[in-house]
Design a protein around this motif. Structure first.
Motif, mmCIF file in Angstrom:
data_model
loop_
_atom_site.group_PDB
_atom_site.id
_atom_site.type_symbol
_atom_site.label_atom_id
_atom_site.label_comp_id
_atom_site.label_asym_id
_atom_site.label_seq_id
_atom_site.Cartn_x
_atom_site.Cartn_y
_atom_site.Cartn_z
ATOM 1 N N LEU A 141 14.932 43.472 92.960
ATOM 2 C CA LEU A 141 14.277 42.626 91.964
ATOM 3 C C LEU A 141 13.491 43.464 90.974
ATOM 4 O O LEU A 141 13.492 43.210 89.780
ATOM 5 C CB LEU A 141 13.357 41.637 92.671
ATOM 6 N N LEU A 142 12.837 44.523 91.452
ATOM 7 C CA LEU A 142 11.983 45.325 90.584
ATOM 8 C C LEU A 142 12.785 46.348 89.788
ATOM 9 O O LEU A 142 12.413 46.719 88.683
ATOM 10 C CB LEU A 142 10.917 46.038 91.413
ATOM 11 N N ALA B 182 16.456 46.213 89.563
ATOM 12 C CA ALA B 182 17.713 45.622 89.083
ATOM 13 C C ALA B 182 18.811 46.669 89.031
ATOM 14 O O ALA B 182 19.515 46.820 88.046
ATOM 15 C CB ALA B 182 17.525 44.979 87.704
ATOM 16 N N ALA C 152 6.221 34.004 85.376
ATOM 17 C CA ALA C 152 7.631 34.268 85.097
ATOM 18 C C ALA C 152 8.130 33.442 83.928
ATOM 19 O O ALA C 152 8.904 33.920 83.086
ATOM 20 C CB ALA C 152 8.463 33.981 86.350
ATOM 21 N N THR D 282 9.472 35.421 80.528
ATOM 22 C CA THR D 282 10.930 35.525 80.453
ATOM 23 C C THR D 282 11.504 35.308 79.052
ATOM 24 O O THR D 282 12.310 36.123 78.585
ATOM 25 C CB THR D 282 11.573 34.534 81.452
ATOM 26 N N SER E 294 9.794 43.200 83.027
ATOM 27 C CA SER E 294 9.223 43.939 84.156
ATOM 28 C C SER E 294 8.060 43.173 84.778
ATOM 29 O O SER E 294 7.942 43.085 86.009
ATOM 30 C CB SER E 294 8.747 45.321 83.703
ATOM 31 N N ARG F 105 9.483 40.203 86.663
ATOM 32 C CA ARG F 105 10.057 40.605 87.952
ATOM 33 C C ARG F 105 8.962 40.908 88.969
ATOM 34 O O ARG F 105 9.074 40.562 90.147
ATOM 35 C CB ARG F 105 10.953 41.836 87.775
ATOM 36 N N TRP G 9 14.003 34.237 88.962
ATOM 37 C CA TRP G 9 14.615 35.566 88.994
ATOM 38 C C TRP G 9 15.964 35.565 88.271
ATOM 39 O O TRP G 9 16.256 36.450 87.459
ATOM 40 C CB TRP G 9 14.776 35.984 90.455
ATOM 41 N N ILE H 116 15.409 35.462 84.565
ATOM 42 C CA ILE H 116 14.918 36.752 84.063
ATOM 43 C C ILE H 116 16.096 37.682 83.790
ATOM 44 O O ILE H 116 16.200 38.295 82.714
ATOM 45 C CB ILE H 116 13.963 37.396 85.089
ATOM 46 N N GLU H 117 17.003 37.791 84.757
ATOM 47 C CA GLU H 117 18.115 38.721 84.606
ATOM 48 C C GLU H 117 19.119 38.226 83.564
ATOM 49 O O GLU H 117 19.699 39.028 82.823
ATOM 50 C CB GLU H 117 18.806 38.936 85.950
ATOM 51 N N GLY I 151 21.766 42.347 87.994
ATOM 52 C CA GLY I 151 20.551 41.749 88.533
ATOM 53 C C GLY I 151 20.741 40.275 88.828
ATOM 54 O O GLY I 151 20.221 39.760 89.827
ATOM 55 N N ALA J 29 20.292 38.411 92.503
ATOM 56 C CA ALA J 29 19.436 37.251 92.756
ATOM 57 C C ALA J 29 20.230 36.130 93.406
ATOM 58 O O ALA J 29 19.761 35.484 94.353
ATOM 59 C CB ALA J 29 18.800 36.779 91.456
#
Length: 328
Positions: free
Chosen positions: A9-10, A12, A232, A236, A245, A248, A268, A271-272, A280, A284
């Motif tokens: 997650l951190l 990716a 988040a 995002t 970052s 995440r 998550w 975010i990706e 990523g 997830a």
């Protein structure tokens, strides 16, 4: 701890070619009492046992914490946003039990010796003499305030309840202070929300809380997930607050507290997807499916739809509900 449990997650960095998405269906110490110091009013517990409304109690707690820190910024702190720790108390020997004992009168002040003994070990309650020995150890560890008053006040008589000094601090009350101040501000509250999440070291009260702490733990987990989702959500989308970052990191912190919180996996994934990070996104999706398989349950329909939409490149799937609607 978050970085250890959720490195993908951190960073990716997982290779999507090596990932295989899972099917969506679930698979199946003895001492005498030492009276002599006047009993002091206890701090307001973080989750007050009153019928006066949730917000009113928390606002009072936040104000008291701010005032207390201003008068005694070096007062000992009880940290329960992770394994229980207390300033000055060792993590070995009787230390963990003493730390647990410190948290009990902070959250449930005014209890008698018998109640504390039962709370500390419901199966085999400790004797009052053992309780007093542990409290004396705690009093020595915490010391006294600048005026010379012990942070663990002595009682006038054996019938007096057990309390802590109102100067004693707690990371949970600090978390509430930051979150309650920040949530009404929208994106402008992000710095305080992220400071609140920085206090979280893992699951509140650790992995196996004593029974008395379980209701507090559940309340804390819910609040942490709400703050995580809010951060988040604001971090995002493209715009002045966009920071994948930071988003995440927030989600990693929340999943460290509850790795089955499906809402955070949705965050998550978004975010990706917004970052254009296909690998990523696959990570997830795979992780939430693994969690649901371990729990022997299926994904929520909304999660399945989001997975399909994101994997197919649907921009509509990136729309996120205003977090203030959830966190009010």
């Amino acid at each position: 701890m978050s970085a250890e449990l959720f490195p993908a997650l951190l960073t990716a960095s997982t290779d999507p070619a090596g990932l295989r998405l899972l099917p969506t269906a679930g698979v199946p110490a003895e001492a005498e009492e030492d009276p002599g110091i006047e009993t002091t009013t206890a701090p307001t517990p973080a989750a007050p046992e009153t019928d006066g409304g949730e917000n009113s109690g928390e606002e009072g707690t936040a104000q008291e914490v701010e005032e207390s820190e201003a008068h005694d910024p070096h007062a000992p702190e009880i940290r329960i946003l992770g394994p229980v720790e207390v300033t000055g108390v060792d993590s070995t020997g009787h230390g963990p039990r003493i730390a647990q004992l410190a948290a009990l009168p902070y959250f449930r002040p005014g209890r008698s010796a018998d109640v504390l003994c039962a709370h500390m070990d419901p199966v085999s309650p400790r004797s009052v003499s053992t309780l007093n020995a542990r409290l004396q150890g705690l009093r020595r560890s915490l010391g006294s305030d600048p005026a010379g008053n012990p942070y663990v006040p002595r009682r006038r008589s054996r019938d007096d309840p057990y309390r802590l000094s109102p100067s004693v601090r707690c990371d949970w009350t600090r978390f509430l202070q930051l979150a309650e101040r920040a949530l009404p501000l929208g994106p402008a509250g992000l710095p305080d929300l992220e400071r609140a999440l920085a206090l979280v070291r893992g699951r509140p009260f650790g992995g196996r809380p004593l029974p008395w702490a379980e209701p507090y733990q559940q309340e804390m987990i819910t609040r942490i997930i709400d703050v995580t989702h809010t951060v988040a959500t604001y971090r995002t989308p493209a715009g002045p607050h966009h920071d994948p970052s930071a988003a995440r990191q927030a989600v990693a912190t929340g999943l460290d507290v509850d790795d089955a919180a499906e809402l955070l996996y949705l965050d998550w994934m978004r975010i990706e997807a917004v970052a254009g990070n296909r690998q990523g996104l696959h990570t997830a999706v795979t992780r939430v499916q693994q969690v649901n398989r371990a729990l022997d349950c299926s994904l929520e329909l909304a999660t399945e739809q989001l997975v399909n939409d994101l994997l197919n490149g649907s921009s509509a799937a990136l729309r996120i509900q205003d977090p203030q609607l959830r966190c009010q």
